[in-house]
Design a protein around this motif. Structure first.
Motif, PDB file in Angstrom:
ATOM      1  N   ASN A 112      24.217 -34.528  35.025  1.00  0.00           N
ATOM      2  CA  ASN A 112      24.948 -35.871  34.678  1.00  0.00           C
ATOM      3  C   ASN A 112      26.479 -35.763  34.474  1.00  0.00           C
ATOM      4  N   GLY A 113      27.134 -34.532  33.660  1.00  0.00           N
ATOM      5  CA  GLY A 113      27.945 -34.334  33.650  1.00  0.00           C
ATOM      6  C   GLY A 113      28.981 -34.252  34.882  1.00  0.00           C
ATOM      7  N   PHE A 114      28.523 -33.460  35.960  1.00  0.00           N
ATOM      8  CA  PHE A 114      29.315 -33.288  36.980  1.00  0.00           C
ATOM      9  C   PHE A 114      29.435 -34.822  37.873  1.00  0.00           C
ATOM     10  N   VAL A 115      28.247 -35.545  37.823  1.00  0.00           N
ATOM     11  CA  VAL A 115      28.345 -36.902  38.459  1.00  0.00           C
ATOM     12  C   VAL A 115      29.401 -37.846  37.797  1.00  0.00           C
ATOM     13  N   SER A 116      29.204 -37.501  36.456  1.00  0.00           N
ATOM     14  CA  SER A 116      30.293 -38.454  35.664  1.00  0.00           C
ATOM     15  C   SER A 116      31.524 -38.140  36.075  1.00  0.00           C
ATOM     16  N   ARG A 117      31.754 -36.878  36.093  1.00  0.00           N
ATOM     17  CA  ARG A 117      33.360 -36.411  36.303  1.00  0.00           C
ATOM     18  C   ARG A 117      33.657 -36.678  37.700  1.00  0.00           C
ATOM     19  N   LEU A 118      32.681 -36.883  38.882  1.00  0.00           N
ATOM     20  CA  LEU A 118      32.911 -37.321  40.191  1.00  0.00           C
ATOM     21  C   LEU A 118      33.396 -38.718  40.052  1.00  0.00           C
ATOM     22  N   GLY A 119      32.772 -39.543  39.110  1.00  0.00           N
ATOM     23  CA  GLY A 119      33.044 -40.909  38.995  1.00  0.00           C
ATOM     24  C   GLY A 119      34.451 -41.156  38.651  1.00  0.00           C
ATOM     25  N   VAL A 120      35.101 -40.385  37.681  1.00  0.00           N
ATOM     26  CA  VAL A 120      36.357 -40.465  37.078  1.00  0.00           C
ATOM     27  C   VAL A 120      37.321 -39.917  38.034  1.00  0.00           C
ATOM     28  N   LEU A 121      36.926 -38.951  38.776  1.00  0.00           N
ATOM     29  CA  LEU A 121      38.066 -38.457  39.596  1.00  0.00           C
ATOM     30  C   LEU A 121      38.348 -39.350  40.749  1.00  0.00           C
ATOM     31  N   THR A 122      37.340 -40.074  41.249  1.00  0.00           N
ATOM     32  CA  THR A 122      37.480 -41.209  42.248  1.00  0.00           C
ATOM     33  C   THR A 122      37.915 -42.569  41.603  1.00  0.00           C
ATOM     34  N   GLY A 123      38.337 -42.267  40.463  1.00  0.00           N
ATOM     35  CA  GLY A 123      39.073 -43.777  39.800  1.00  0.00           C
ATOM     36  C   GLY A 123      37.993 -44.710  39.631  1.00  0.00           C
ATOM     37  N   GLN A 124      36.773 -44.352  39.225  1.00  0.00           N
ATOM     38  CA  GLN A 124      35.620 -45.248  38.946  1.00  0.00           C
ATOM     39  C   GLN A 124      35.219 -44.732  37.286  1.00  0.00           C
ATOM     40  N   ALA A 125      34.335 -45.622  36.941  1.00  0.00           N
ATOM     41  CA  ALA A 125      33.457 -45.528  35.712  1.00  0.00           C
ATOM     42  C   ALA A 125      32.602 -44.169  35.767  1.00  0.00           C
ATOM     43  N   PRO A 126      32.408 -43.441  34.798  1.00  0.00           N
ATOM     44  CA  PRO A 126      31.515 -42.300  34.998  1.00  0.00           C
ATOM     45  C   PRO A 126      30.014 -42.380  35.610  1.00  0.00           C
ATOM     46  N   GLY A 127      29.538 -43.711  35.412  1.00  0.00           N
ATOM     47  CA  GLY A 127      28.055 -43.771  36.076  1.00  0.00           C
ATOM     48  C   GLY A 127      28.181 -44.535  37.374  1.00  0.00           C
ATOM     49  N   ALA A 128      29.480 -44.595  38.019  1.00  0.00           N
ATOM     50  CA  ALA A 128      29.640 -45.483  38.999  1.00  0.00           C
ATOM     51  C   ALA A 128      29.017 -44.792  40.558  1.00  0.00           C
ATOM     52  N   LEU A 129      28.883 -43.531  40.366  1.00  0.00           N
ATOM     53  CA  LEU A 129      28.191 -42.695  41.492  1.00  0.00           C
ATOM     54  C   LEU A 129      26.594 -42.193  41.250  1.00  0.00           C
ATOM     55  N   LYS A 130      26.114 -42.657  40.248  1.00  0.00           N
ATOM     56  CA  LYS A 130      24.790 -42.038  39.932  1.00  0.00           C
ATOM     57  C   LYS A 130      23.661 -42.449  40.943  1.00  0.00           C
TER      58      LYS A 130
END
Length: 470
Positions: A236-254
């Motif tokens: 969950n931490g890695f996916v949340s980080r990916l969301g923020v790194l791509t300019g989105q909310a933490p859960g956007a890529l789940k």
């Protein structure tokens, strides 16, 4: 001042504008920077590869999509763009000092006599003025030189942020896929342990073994179950980080990341080229070099304040009691002024020495950046080789542990071995599986670190510039 004295003054002063105060910038040699001819670790020093889009080498469409999205949507990158725009405007402001300042004015008034003799009347005026500070000793030109170098440094700083973000996205993507793999292994082991527990309980009920077997089976299962929440939290931490790194909310890529995919595998080796080529590719090194150029130019800016300052200007104006008579009388004025600081308590000379110290510090920072860059490359080369060797050995360990677990499972079911042997074999298999997955992820992250250390992820043949659309 009459035109003739002004012309005489300019005839003497203007040739001095060819002089620039302060030292001219001199690029540093590889020897001055401590750059060796080759790396101290085994490396492929053939012609360096084109690393502009290195993430494509992993052949993972999802990874490519995320990195490309981060290039345009990441907020750290966006902030670097705003700093680049600020540096561009500072350059525009510095260039304006080389040009004259021109102004215009117009006015109108009415005089109304309240009492006594006299009458009322209107008054109109229009005028313009221009002034120019002659850059006798090149202080303004040095200022433009410093601002131009600082603007280029900001462009390279933007590139440094960009490549760092790209590498961070790729690293978190690899770790997310590692967590998915570890979850799959844990759940597969849990299924086997459920089966082992059932068999152990049957054998205990049949009086074939003691209850120790069942208790050991329960303990092994509980340990596996306990490991799953931790892996899920990491994922969950890695996916949340990916969301923020791509300019989105933490859960956007789940939802997009939910479907498991294998850990990305990149090429086995990378041609890194010689150290000098690496340093030309790294934006942080090029930024440090431009900062040194800017600091050198600022010495000249400070030194120019030690010499006379010449200003020239003029104005035109007209006025009248009616708009129609506004241009009947036009008057003009031309002036020149030369000033020299006689005493300021050593302030100006102190500023020169301070800028000389700043330039020396900029050189040391430049050299430090160069050496740190070479250190990053060598460490990444060694880390990649070590991860590749661990991956090879864990592949052997996984194969042996898998064969051992299959054999122990068959023997336990047949009553030919005890549960302790089976439990050890199952634990070794799970450890070997996780070790192999971790080694594969380490190999991918080491490759990403090497691409970052080499300065991959941008076009090093250009200097990034701000555009009106940014």
């Amino acid at each position: 001042m009459a035109p003739r004295p002004i012309a005489l003054l300019l005839s003497v002063a203007l040739p001095l504008t060819a002089c620039n105060a302060g030292p001219d910038y001199r690029p540093r040699t590889a020897a001055e920077l401590g750059v060796p001819s080759g790396y101290s670790v085994p490396a492929d020093q053939a012609g360096a590869e084109d690393l502009t889009h290195w993430w494509s080498n992993f052949d993972d469409p999802m990874l490519v999509q995320l990195v490309e999205q981060g290039r345009t949507a990441n907020l750290d990158v966006a902030q670097a763009v705003t700093r680049l725009r600020q540096a561009r405007e500072s350059l525009v402001q510095a260039r304006s000092t080389l040009l004259p300042t021109v102004g215009a004015s117009a006015g109108a008034s009415r005089n109304q006599q309240v009492s006594g003799p006299g009458g009322s009347g209107n008054s109109f005026s229009i005028g313009g003025d221009a002034s120019y500070q002659v850059d006798l000793f090149g202080g303004n030109r040095r200022g433009v030189e410093a601002a131009g170098a600082a603007y280029q440094a900001s462009g390279f700083d933007y590139a440094a942020v960009l490549i760092s973000v790209q590498a961070e996205i790729a690293r978190n993507y690899v770790l997310a896929r590692l967590a998915q793999t570890q979850l799959a292994y844990a759940r597969a082991s849990l299924a086997i342990q459920d089966d082992n527990l059932q068999i152990a309980e049957w054998r205990v009920q049949a009086g074939l073994v003691s209850s120790i077997d069942a208790e050991q089976a329960r303990a092994a299962r509980a340990q596996t179950v306990a490991s799953i929440p931790s892996i899920e939290a990491n994922y969950n931490g890695f996916v949340s980080r990916l969301g923020v790194l791509t300019g989105q909310a933490p859960g956007a890529l789940k939802a997009a990341m939910e479907a498991p995919r294998p850990i990305p595998v990149g090429p086995a080796k990378v041609a890194v080229g010689i150290p000098a080529e690496t340093l030309r590719q790294r934006p942080d090194v090029r930024s440090a070099e431009r900062n040194l150029a800017a600091a050198t130019a600022r010495i000249g800016v400070a030194q120019s304040q030690l010499y006379p300052q010449l200003s020239i200007g003029g104005s035109l104006g007209s006025g009248g009691g009616a708009i129609g008579a506004l241009f009947d009388t036009i008057s003009g004025r031309l002036f020149a002024n030369i000033a020299q600081t006689i005493f300021d308590g050593g302030r100006t000379r102190s500023q020169v020495r301070a800028n000389e110290a700043a330039a020396e510090g900029a050189f040391l920072s430049y050299k430090q950046t160069v050496l740190t860059g070479l250190e990053d490359v060598e460490n990444a080369i060694v880390a990649l080789a070590a991860a590749q060797e661990r991956a090879r050995q864990f592949a052997i360990a996984w194969d042996a542990a898998n064969n051992s677990a299959i054999l122990a499972r068959m023997q336990y079911r047949s009553g030919l071995t005890d549960f302790t042997t089976l439990n050890q074999a199952e634990s070794s298999l799970l450890s070997a599986r996780n070790g192999q997955a971790q080694a594969q992820a380490d190999q991918a992250t080491a490759l990403i670190a090497l691409y970052l250390a080499l300065g991959g992820g941008w076009d090093s043949n250009t200097t990034p510039e701000a555009t009106n659309g940014n």
